[in-house]
Scaffold this motif. Structure first.
Motif, short mmCIF file in Angstrom:
data_model
loop_
_atom_site.label_atom_id
_atom_site.label_comp_id
_atom_site.label_asym_id
_atom_site.label_seq_id
_atom_site.Cartn_x
_atom_site.Cartn_y
_atom_site.Cartn_z
N ILE A 154 6.85 10.29 -20.72
CA ILE A 154 7.63 9.18 -19.95
C ILE A 154 7.97 9.65 -18.47
N LEU A 155 8.07 11.00 -18.16
CA LEU A 155 8.00 11.40 -17.06
C LEU A 155 6.73 11.09 -15.84
N PHE A 156 5.70 11.14 -17.20
CA PHE A 156 4.81 11.06 -16.23
C PHE A 156 4.30 9.62 -16.30
N ILE A 157 5.01 8.82 -16.73
CA ILE A 157 4.88 7.13 -16.90
C ILE A 157 5.89 6.91 -15.27
N ILE A 158 7.00 7.40 -15.89
CA ILE A 158 7.90 7.32 -14.15
C ILE A 158 7.04 7.57 -13.17
N TYR A 159 6.29 8.85 -13.04
CA TYR A 159 5.44 9.13 -11.35
C TYR A 159 4.70 8.07 -11.33
N GLY A 160 3.75 7.40 -12.14
CA GLY A 160 2.96 6.93 -12.00
C GLY A 160 3.56 5.31 -11.50
N TYR A 161 5.39 4.58 -12.07
CA TYR A 161 5.50 3.68 -11.39
C TYR A 161 5.97 3.62 -10.38
N THR A 162 6.35 4.96 -10.31
CA THR A 162 6.83 4.94 -8.99
C THR A 162 6.13 4.52 -7.61
N ILE A 163 5.16 5.09 -7.69
CA ILE A 163 3.03 5.30 -6.84
C ILE A 163 2.98 3.86 -6.90
N TYR A 164 3.36 3.25 -7.85
CA TYR A 164 2.62 2.01 -7.45
C TYR A 164 3.60 1.50 -6.89
N LEU A 165 5.05 1.71 -7.38
CA LEU A 165 5.95 0.56 -6.65
C LEU A 165 5.89 1.23 -5.30
N PHE A 166 5.76 2.10 -4.66
CA PHE A 166 5.23 2.53 -3.09
C PHE A 166 3.72 1.58 -3.05
N ILE A 167 3.23 2.16 -3.34
CA ILE A 167 2.11 0.95 -2.82
C ILE A 167 2.14 -0.93 -2.50
N LYS A 168 2.78 -1.02 -3.54
CA LYS A 168 3.00 -2.58 -3.71
C LYS A 168 4.03 -3.08 -2.74
N ARG A 169 5.04 -1.92 -2.62
CA ARG A 169 6.14 -2.38 -1.54
C ARG A 169 5.92 -1.86 0.23
N LYS A 170 5.53 -0.51 0.22
CA LYS A 170 4.44 -0.66 1.89
C LYS A 170 6.04 -0.24 2.91
N ARG A 171 7.11 0.80 1.58
CA ARG A 171 7.74 1.64 2.36
C ARG A 171 7.47 2.42 3.18
N PRO A 172 7.27 2.64 4.32
CA PRO A 172 6.65 4.51 4.36
C PRO A 172 8.59 5.08 4.47
N GLU A 173 9.46 4.91 4.31
CA GLU A 173 10.10 5.52 4.36
C GLU A 173 9.88 6.77 3.25
N GLY A 174 9.32 5.78 1.63
CA GLY A 174 9.14 6.67 1.08
C GLY A 174 7.85 7.70 0.99
N VAL A 175 7.16 7.87 2.20
CA VAL A 175 6.15 8.50 2.21
C VAL A 175 6.42 10.48 1.69
N PHE A 176 7.26 11.04 2.27
CA PHE A 176 7.67 12.14 1.23
C PHE A 176 8.12 12.26 0.52
N ALA A 177 8.66 11.48 -0.48
CA ALA A 177 9.56 11.39 -1.92
C ALA A 177 7.81 11.59 -2.43
N ILE A 178 7.08 10.58 -1.87
CA ILE A 178 5.42 10.20 -3.45
C ILE A 178 4.60 11.15 -3.15
N ASN A 179 4.92 12.05 -2.00
CA ASN A 179 4.21 13.13 -1.42
C ASN A 179 4.36 14.05 -2.43
#
Length: 602
Positions: free
Chosen positions: A310-335
């Motif tokens: 479940i946690l791995f899926i959440i990680y993948g979904y979060t990275i997907y949303l970051f790339i899709k929505r292109k929000r630079p303020e999320g860079v630190f969190a995604i890293n």
């Protein structure tokens, strides 16, 4: 001034959770060196204190070189007789520094109410007791220090090449600061800095694709090549020290590490891929729940692979949303998320050879993997800033991962607070074992030889559980205050409290010290039979003279160098009460009635 003070109020959750953390630390810990510290004390520290150190003594072993904290361990031994409490307190303040740095980097993205929510949740995750094992091991501060370096490296790298986030300070000092922190992390604990470097590389490539119009390409290339160089350096420096260890054997403990573990793990990936996947998922769940709080037969252990998935899926979904929505303020969190995914891949490859599918879920590894849940929570809080405009279904999707993480971390807080006294008792038993010179395997992975040599070093140099604590002259230890083995519970007669021994009792002393070279010890006792009790201090210090005096014995000791007295052994001829009184129902083996011990300088 008031505006600045008001902004700092949002960081009060950091102080709150630091306080909770320190209270838990004092509830759960007792000052005792154990685990890898036994190897340091048996080898590195021993040679440094005795002024015969070689290059081998200034590092641990690849890929945990521990250069910096090795010196700090030595200074602790030299100046503070190795106070491990202090090192664990330092761990708490390093976590506070991580929380402060991370929160400060994101505060400008939130409004007034959201700032407090964000700092509370971030601190809640950063201080979570899932990492209890590393927090209660004195060497843990070195790992937290490297994680702090990793946070700074991630932040300054992305601020450096994002045109809207760059500052004059970062623009001027980025390269030396990034290089310096990364190199320090590499020569300390490479496995804890390497995931940050690898995740920076991946994030650089993602950001080039997603934010190409918002980055300075020249600075981006600088960051890219610098990171690649550091990545190569980390592999090279550990390879050099591994080869050095092979060519220059270290006789105090094994320094050859990587080549002995990696081969079997890599082979297992191909021969048993199901085991590899299960190991990785269970490891991934370690950041949610402290598995060591549950028995092997618990349903929670069966749930670990599911929670990890479940946690791995959440990680993948979060990275997907970051790339899709292109929000630079999320860079630190995604890293942070990417670094956790990489970290658990290295844990899996490095530890599968131990043939324990649950090993990767150990608490010690959540010391870094909290970055993944921290990144997820930060990203979705950033998404929820638009709560007035987004649909209810989107609000739920944003809230669910955060709630999932919060609930499991809250369970861990509760469980570890409950477990704290038991952990403290365990550490106290370790200290007793060290003083008794028994069951030494409890302190270092079932290796009595290394622990025994560490014990010799600690006694000789008066370190840790053998450090001076109480002045010897005129010290009286009464039976009701005594603690030890081979001594029965307190009883009362017309003269006051008394305790029977079993004929071979060991009384723990509060690490008595003196500057004299001779001391006198009086044993106040009673024996129903004529007897001459023996008194031995520490392991084998015997008196040069013993005299019967009134209601006890006086013992005189002399020694060449200054001692710390940590135990007293009282021996006499044991008997069964039935031997003196056939009608007695007492089945105990008795020695003598112990009243008190008095210590004085001769």
């Amino acid at each position: 001034m008031f505006k600045s003070l008001k902004n700092k109020l949002y960081l009060l959750p950091i102080a709150f959770f630091l306080t909770i953390y320190l209270l838990w630390l004092f509830r759960a810990y007792y000052d005792v060196a154990y685990m890898d510290q036994m190897q340091f004390l048996a080898g590195n520290i021993k040679h440094m204190l005795e002024h015969n150190a070689t290059l081998n003594d200034y590092y641990y072993r690849s890929p945990f070189l521990i250069f910096i904290s090795n010196i700090l361990f030595f200074l602790n031994c030299k100046l503070l007789s190795y106070n491990t409490y202090l090192e664990n307190i330092v761990s708490g303040f390093i976590l506070a520094a991580i929380a402060y740095y991370y929160c400060k980097a994101h505060l400008n993205f939130f409004d007034k109410r959201a700032k407090l929510i964000f700092t509370f949740l971030a601190s809640f995750i950063i201080f979570c007791f899932t990492k209890w094992e590393l927090s209660l091991w004195s060497g843990g501060f070195s790992h937290y220090m490297v994680i702090w370096f990793g946070f700074v490296c991630v932040s300054i790298t992305h601020k450096y090449y994002f045109t809207e986030q760059n500052t004059p300070f970062i623009n001027k000092y980025y390269s030396p600061l990034y290089t310096g922190l990364a190199v320090l992390g590499i020569i300390e604990t490479t496995p804890y800095i390497l995931p940050f470097l690898a995740s920076i590389l991946i994030q650089l490539l993602i950001n080039y694709k997603v934010f190409r119009g918002k980055i300075d390409l020249k600075k981006w290339k600088t960051a890219l090549f610098l990171t690649i160089g550091l990545f190569v350096f980390s592999i090279l420096i550990n390879y050099i020290f591994e080869q050095y260890a092979i060519r220059n054997p270290y006789y105090d403990y094994g320094k050859v590490n990587m080549s002995s573990n990696l081969g079997g793990s890599i082979k297992k990936i191909f021969t048993d891929p199901i085991y590899f996947i299960k190991f990785y998922l269970i490891a991934n769940a370690g950041t949610l729940i402290a598995k060591d709080d549950y028995p092997a037969t618990s349903y929670m252990m069966d749930l670990l692979p599911v929670l990890g998935l479940i946690l791995f899926i959440i990680y993948g979904y979060t990275i997907y949303l970051f790339i899709k929505r292109k929000r630079p303020e999320g860079v630190f969190a995604i890293n942070m998320i990417i670094s956790t995914i990489i970290f658990y891949a290295t844990v899996t490859v490095g530890r599968m050879s131990f043939n324990d599918v649950f090993y990767g879920g150990s608490s010690r590894y959540s010391a870094l993997s909290f970055t993944g849940t921290l990144g997820v929570s930060t990203f979705f809080l950033l998404q929820m800033r638009q709560y007035k405009t987004i649909k209810i279904s989107q609000k739920i999707l944003c809230a669910l991962p955060v709630l999932f993480i919060f609930i499991f971390n809250l369970i861990t807080y509760k469980d570890e607070w409950r477990m704290a006294p038991y952990r403290k008792n365990s550490f106290m038993q370790m200290a007793d074992n060290m003083k008794l010179n028994e069951h030494l395997e409890t302190l270092m992975g079932n290796n009595n030889d290394i622990t025994s040599r560490a014990r010799t070093c600690m006694i000789r140099h008066k370190l840790n559980v053998f450090k001076p604590e109480t002045k010897l002259d005129n010290y009286i230890l009464t039976c009701d205050k005594a603690r030890g083995v081979g001594i029965y519970d307190v009883e009362q007669d017309q003269n006051g409290p008394l305790r029977w021994t079993n004929g071979n009792s060991i009384i723990f002393l509060p690490n008595l010290y003196t500057v004299q070279d001779t001391i006198k010890v009086k044993l106040k006792y009673y024996s129903p039979r004529a007897d001459n009790p023996q008194l031995i201090l520490n392991d084998n210090i015997t008196p040069y003279l013993a005299n019967k005096v009134g209601d006890g014995y006086e013992y005189f000791f002399a020694f060449d160098d200054q001692k710390v007295f940590f135990k007293a052994t009282i021996k006499n001829q044991p008997f069964k009460p039935q031997e003196l009184n056939s009608g007695s129902t007492d089945t105990r083996t008795l020695g003598l009635i112990f009243n008190y011990l008095t210590f004085s300088n001769k």
